[in-house]
Structures are given as C-alpha cells and as structure tokens.
Design a protein around this motif. Sequence first.
Motif, short mmCIF file in Angstrom:
data_model
loop_
_atom_site.label_atom_id
_atom_site.label_comp_id
_atom_site.label_asym_id
_atom_site.label_seq_id
_atom_site.Cartn_x
_atom_site.Cartn_y
_atom_site.Cartn_z
N PRO A 1 -21.41 13.77 13.46
CA PRO A 1 -21.90 14.89 12.64
C PRO A 1 -21.26 14.94 11.25
O PRO A 1 -21.94 15.26 10.26
CB PRO A 1 -21.54 16.12 13.47
N ALA B 1 -23.05 14.95 7.61
CA ALA B 1 -22.73 15.99 6.63
C ALA B 1 -22.36 15.38 5.28
O ALA B 1 -22.80 15.85 4.22
CB ALA B 1 -21.60 16.87 7.15
N GLN C 1 -30.50 18.35 7.31
CA GLN C 1 -29.22 19.04 7.19
C GLN C 1 -29.37 20.25 6.27
O GLN C 1 -30.09 20.20 5.25
CB GLN C 1 -28.17 18.09 6.61
N ARG C 2 -28.69 21.32 6.63
CA ARG C 2 -28.67 22.55 5.84
C ARG C 2 -27.23 22.75 5.36
O ARG C 2 -26.31 22.86 6.17
CB ARG C 2 -29.13 23.73 6.69
N GLN D 1 -20.22 24.22 4.78
CA GLN D 1 -20.69 24.26 6.16
C GLN D 1 -22.03 23.53 6.20
O GLN D 1 -22.92 23.80 5.40
CB GLN D 1 -20.88 25.68 6.67
N ASP E 1 -25.16 22.31 8.74
CA ASP E 1 -25.83 22.48 10.03
C ASP E 1 -27.05 21.58 10.10
O ASP E 1 -27.77 21.39 9.09
CB ASP E 1 -26.26 23.94 10.21
N GLY E 2 -27.30 21.03 11.27
CA GLY E 2 -28.50 20.22 11.44
C GLY E 2 -28.35 19.19 12.53
O GLY E 2 -27.22 18.85 12.94
N HIS F 1 -25.94 20.03 15.35
CA HIS F 1 -24.50 20.13 15.14
C HIS F 1 -24.22 21.04 13.94
O HIS F 1 -25.06 21.22 13.06
CB HIS F 1 -23.89 18.76 14.88
N SER F 2 -23.01 21.56 13.94
CA SER F 2 -22.52 22.37 12.83
C SER F 2 -21.08 21.97 12.56
O SER F 2 -20.25 21.95 13.48
CB SER F 2 -22.62 23.86 13.14
N THR G 1 -17.74 22.08 9.49
CA THR G 1 -17.19 22.59 8.23
C THR G 1 -16.31 21.50 7.64
O THR G 1 -15.54 20.85 8.36
CB THR G 1 -16.38 23.88 8.45
#
Length: 667
Positions: free
Chosen positions: A466, A470, A516-517, A527, A529-530, A533-534, A536
């Motif tokens: 993840p 990210a 991905q957000r 942060q 998310d997508g 998964h999330s 930081t």
Amino acid sequence: MFHKILIANRGEIACRVISTARRLGIKTVAVYSDADAHAKHVAMADEAVQIGPAPVAESYLKGARIIKAALQTGAQAIHPGYGFLSENPDFVRAVEAAGLIFIGPSASAIKAMGLKDAAKSLMLEAGVPVVPGYHGENQDPDFLADEADKIGYPVLIKARAGGGGKGMRLVEKPAAFKSALQGAQREGQASFGDPVCLIEKFVSHPRHIEIQVFGDAHGNAISLFERDCSLQRRHQKVIEEAPAPDMPQKIRDAMGKAAVEAAKTIGYSGAGTVEFIVDGSGPLREDGFWFMEMNTRLQVEHPVSEAITGLDFVELQLRVASGEPLPVTQDDLSIDGWAFEARVYAEDVPKGFLPATGRLDHLSFPEAAEFSRGAIRIDSGVRQGDDICPWYDPMIAKVIVHGPTRGAALNMLSAALAQCHVAGSVTNLEFLGALSRHAGFARGEVDTGLIGRDLDALSAQAAAEPYVLALAALGGLGLLGPAKTEGPWDQLMGWRHWDDAQHFSALGADEDRLEQRVTMRDQGHFQVDGNGHSVTLEVSALGATSYRVLCDGAVFSADVVVLPERVWVFVEGRSFNFSLPDALADAQSDQTGGDCIIAPMPGLVKVVSATIGMTVAQGDPLLILEAMKMEHTLTAPRDGVIAEVLSSVGEQVTDGTVLLTLEPQDD
C-alpha cells in the motif's frame, strides 16, 4: 607504447578500453554506426569515425572500413574488444597487411583456438580431456542427428564460432534436433558469419569454470586464476565470480597448468580464456573437468579477475601488443579477496528474459568507490537519456564488487544492486537481486542448472505494498519534489491551498487498476486511501528523486521518478511502475483479443512457418523474430486457423506490429 589506437567495438567494452588508454596517455579513435552517433563511447573518444548503418553486418563487421578509419586517423593499432571481429583471423591478417598492429593474439592462434571444433581437436592431440561430441566439418542435418543419437541425449548444439550463448541450443529429445540445429546455424551466420555447428554431450550438474591466461611475444604465459561463470540463463552468463567457490588448490593448479600449456602450444600472445566444463555433482576432482573452448580475446567478465589480482588487463594487452614482456611472473601472482560481477540487462524476466528496448529516462548507479575492505565498480556503455535499440546486445551495465571474503563480497553485491535504478525500460535488476540472496548460491552450491531449477522463485514479482501505491499517487499528482534550499518555501514540498482530496488513477504492471484518494494533513504529511487500504505517510526530500518516508511507524528511503504518463517507485531493491490508461489502446486490445500475433519488440523476421488456412494449436511455432542478436519464436496464442500472414522473411518490423492473425472465434 602506442600514441593512438582505434577501438573496433562499441558500448561498454569500448568505454572500458578508452578509460585505460586515457590513463596511459594514449589517444583513442572510436567507430560508430548510424544508431550509435551519439553513444557514450563516441563522446569519450578523442576522435570518432562513422562506418555504416545500424546492422552489425553493415557496420561493426565491416573490417575494411574499420582499417581505413585507423589509417585515416593515424592510429597505430586496433583493439577489437570482444565479439564482432575480435576472433576473426582474416581481420587480423588484414590489419597486419595494412601495417597496423592487432591488439590480441595472432591469426594462427585465433584459427587454432578461436573455432571450437579446431580447438577441441588440438586439445585431444595434446591429451587434454574434452567433452564427448562431434567436432567435424560434416553439417548434413541427418548426419548430425545420427551423431547426436550416438552421443546420447541431452546434447548441446553450438556454433563453432559462437560466444555469449548465441548459436547454442540445448536439445533433450531427437524430435527437436533439426529445428534447433537450424536456429543455431542461423544465429551463427548472423552473429559471426559462420553457420558451422558442433554437437556435445550435455554434462549433468555442470559448472562453468574458466582460466584467465596471458601470453607475450617472448614465450611467457601465465594463469591469472579461475572464474566461476555457472550462473547462466539461455546459456548466457548472469553473475560471475572469482575465485571459484570450493576450489581445492590442487584442482586450481591442474586447471591452470592445462590452460597455460594450451596457450604455450600455439604461441599465444595477449589475453585469453580457457573454458572448462566441470562435474559439479560433488567435490571437484582432477578427473572431473573437460576442455570446452578457448576465447581468444578479453572476456566480458574480466573485471572480477582484475579485482583479485590487482592488474589492469587492458593495460597488459596494450603493453604486450607493443612488444613489452609481461610485467609479472606466475610466482608474483596471488589471490586477494573475492569479486562478483552482475550483468544488468534491459530484458523482461517474467516473459522468458525477452530482450527489451526503451529510453533510459532515469539511470542511477551506486558511486564507484574504494574502501579499506572492498570496492564497487560500474562498467557501462550507456548514459541517462540513451536508447536501448534492437540492433545490439541490451546490456545496460556491469556491477562489480570486491570484498575480503566471499560472504562480504556477496553482501556488497546485493546492496549495490539495490541501489541501481533504471526507469524507461524493464530490466533484470530484481532478478539479479533475488539471485544474489539465493541461499544455495550463498553456500557456493552453483551449477549451470541453478537458475532453471529455481526460476519461478527467482523471477516472482512481488505485489506492490500500500505505501508503494501511495508514493506512486503522490508522485503522479505532483505532490513530491526535491529539496532545493534550506529556505521554508523550497521545503514546503507539495504545498498548495486546497482542502479537498485529490484522486489518482493509473494502471499497474499487470494492468491492475490503481485508484487512490490523497488528502494532505500537513506539510509533507499525507493520508492515502484506495484499493482496500489506507496509509499515512510523512515524506521529506533527500535529493532530486530520493525521499525519506515515515509510514505507520516504519522509516525507509525510496526513489520516485515521474516521467510523462508513467511513475516509477524504487524501494528496497525493487521497482514498480504505473501508467495512465490509454483508452484508444484499450479499445484496440478489446477488438483483437487473442486473434493477433504481435511483435513484442523491433526485429527482423527470419522464418515464417504459418500459411493462410493452416490449422494451428496453442503453442505451435508460427514465426521467428531476430532481435538483440538472438532468435525469438512466436507461437499461436490459441487453437485456430491462420487468417492472414502480414509479414515476410527479411522484413524489419517495429514493436507492436501485427504479424499474423487468426480467424475470429465463434461466439
């Protein structure tokens, strides 16, 4: 000593020769094809001469043009490098007839040892053990098939003038012999201008151990110890080391003595390598090695022998060729530490090590350095921004390390490979990293079948974690940037006045959709998310593309390279790349499905065995494409009937060209 030499080669070896010549105050002349007009070796040389179009048969194999370039530029001697004309006795004679010096052995020595069949006959006469096989002139396919039956399968078909795995085929069953012979003959003709092949028994659990030798014009010859080159794929070396693991001194002495005697027998002068096949099924023994061939030139893997002897082999070549005696004797030599060399190639490992092309948009290697307990060296013939083209071998670099012990050197190799970052083309870097960490290899349990036995594990592609996804999103959205100064504005990486989240969409290497957000919580804090998964992250720039990342309590470094329409993430010796989807390409792909046979790379169509109306089964060979000096067989993607043949023998095609089509499947 010479004041000017011409290098009749290209790429990494040309750059290697130029470096030593420059250190010795010798001026250099490069030659180049149209494809190499802006190549690194051309830029490094004092002068450069264009010798023809891109194909090697029209440029680097044109001996008369090379000799003319040497005469026109006032060069005194020609260094052949390796490959191309380096083992061509006719070229040596032509060089000498022009009043120039060939930096290598005599034409008679090359003729005696450069062709595998002649070399084996000579060794048999000298009483040196030779691998059982047929080494004669008769090339009738039926005759050679009968000889293979007598030898017993599996057998190796080898182009007698071959090298680097070209013109070589392993045949395990009689039914596959003739097609394999044809392929070996074609490659031998294309790469070396000689289609003649020999047949050898394939030794079970073989180790490939070679002895580096040097001779001079004063009758001296020495062994500079052995290299183990057993880690191979497609009969091409991948990682080499010196000395060989678990080598008893008495075996080293026996092999070294045999190699030196072979060199003295033919009055050998210059650098050469005597290669042996060794029975690796148990401890090495004096009756368990057999002469395979002699390479009458400098080898690709020579740096590992330089590392353990402390000698510059190119300098030795230049001194010997200029008439000087060897500056060292056998008693002067000893082994210092351990060295490894890994060959970094542009190739697609999951697709069977398929050679790749591409622009090297980002190229980063660990800095060459000398340490009190070791050293790192990078030999490369390319620079960032260069293209890997289909005309030549797709080697990007050689990563060489030298340490006090085998374990220390192997750890250095693994670490150095993890620091190699290449974006713009697929590479074998992850495969090399996995091989350097292989438990059996670490124990010294090496043979030429190791890679094949463990290929699935060595070539397994790890899923992107993840935090990798990210980082790709942050890079793709332009939220990462280099730290330019200590000022606060330059330190505000990714700063902008926005509150809403940003969305990033891309495709992974397996065409998996990445959504991905991204929300920025604070300067450098995100942060993401997508994809279920999330995470930081706190990200701070360390350099132009390198970052320190704090993710869920773990701290690590990563490199993120952003290219047009593609983002690359390098972390812990692995690389991941993500591209924006191309709707038009997707639509075309949906239309063609499994109905097309498409060129996976630029190349030359060598054989078309399919005809319109032919019924084929999935996996049937349909066409042979030659690229990167190797042949690649394209097969039927499914059962069906050939609808169109859109290519012909001799046609040069580009990546993505539709070569054949199948009739549409019934719904």
